[in-house]
Design a protein around this motif. Structure first.
Motif, short mmCIF file in Angstrom:
data_model
loop_
_atom_site.label_atom_id
_atom_site.label_comp_id
_atom_site.label_asym_id
_atom_site.label_seq_id
_atom_site.Cartn_x
_atom_site.Cartn_y
_atom_site.Cartn_z
N LYS A 1 33.94 -42.77 9.09
CA LYS A 1 33.22 -42.56 7.64
C LYS A 1 34.22 -43.56 7.36
O LYS A 1 34.13 -44.04 5.75
CB LYS A 1 32.39 -41.74 6.74
N ASN B 1 34.77 -33.25 16.33
CA ASN B 1 34.17 -34.36 16.15
C ASN B 1 33.65 -34.64 14.93
O ASN B 1 32.99 -35.65 14.87
CB ASN B 1 32.58 -33.47 17.37
N ARG B 2 33.34 -33.00 14.14
CA ARG B 2 33.31 -33.29 12.96
C ARG B 2 34.01 -34.43 11.60
O ARG B 2 33.97 -34.50 11.59
CB ARG B 2 33.72 -31.62 11.99
N GLN B 3 35.43 -33.11 12.54
CA GLN B 3 37.03 -34.00 11.57
C GLN B 3 36.88 -35.85 11.67
O GLN B 3 37.33 -36.59 11.20
CB GLN B 3 38.26 -33.72 11.57
N THR B 4 36.64 -36.11 12.98
CA THR B 4 36.76 -37.51 13.57
C THR B 4 35.62 -38.20 12.85
O THR B 4 35.49 -39.42 12.55
CB THR B 4 36.42 -37.56 14.87
N ALA B 5 34.15 -37.63 12.85
CA ALA B 5 33.12 -38.19 12.01
C ALA B 5 33.26 -38.18 10.90
O ALA B 5 33.20 -39.61 9.65
CB ALA B 5 32.49 -37.87 12.25
N ALA B 6 34.66 -37.82 9.86
CA ALA B 6 34.85 -37.83 8.52
C ALA B 6 35.81 -39.31 8.84
O ALA B 6 35.46 -40.10 7.51
CB ALA B 6 35.79 -36.36 8.36
N SER C 1 34.38 -29.09 18.89
CA SER C 1 32.93 -29.16 17.71
C SER C 1 33.71 -29.83 16.09
O SER C 1 33.29 -30.89 15.74
CB SER C 1 31.84 -27.96 16.98
N THR C 2 35.33 -29.37 16.72
CA THR C 2 35.68 -29.06 15.03
C THR C 2 36.23 -31.00 14.95
O THR C 2 35.98 -31.20 14.24
CB THR C 2 37.07 -28.14 15.16
#
Length: 93
Positions: A26, A18-23, A15-16
């Motif tokens: 972006k 996934n958040r970091q790769t999304a940022a 989950s961590t």
């Protein structure tokens, strides 16, 4: 590298990551790629912008890493470039 690869390499929760790769996606620092083996798992590759930002940050925080400390020895910069070479984008895509 895929999220499972990163989980194993970094020891972080998916989950961590996934958040970091999304940022990172972006901000244009990494891109999603197709897995050449045909797997449905998303792979990530650092972009030219990501490489530039990584180098600038490293040079600012650790300027000694950009210079060889012993004549003939590879600098940390050269060594880190070798690590990323298999993940860096090419002009063909």
């Amino acid at each position: 590298m895929s999220i499972p690869d990163l989980v194993e390499a970094l020891g972080l929760a998916s989950s961590t990551l996934n958040r970091q790769t999304a940022a990172l996606l972006k901000n244009g620092l990494v891109e999603r790629t197709v897995d050449p083996s045909g797997s449905i798992v998303h792979k990530f590759r650092i972009t030219e912008e990501g490489i530039g930002r990584l180098r600038a940050e490293r040079d600012e925080r650790h300027p000694a890493w950009t210079r060889p400390s012993v004549p003939g020895r590879r600098s940390a910069s050269t060594a880190s470039s070798a690590i990323w070479s298999s993940s860096t984008p090419t002009s063909s895509g």
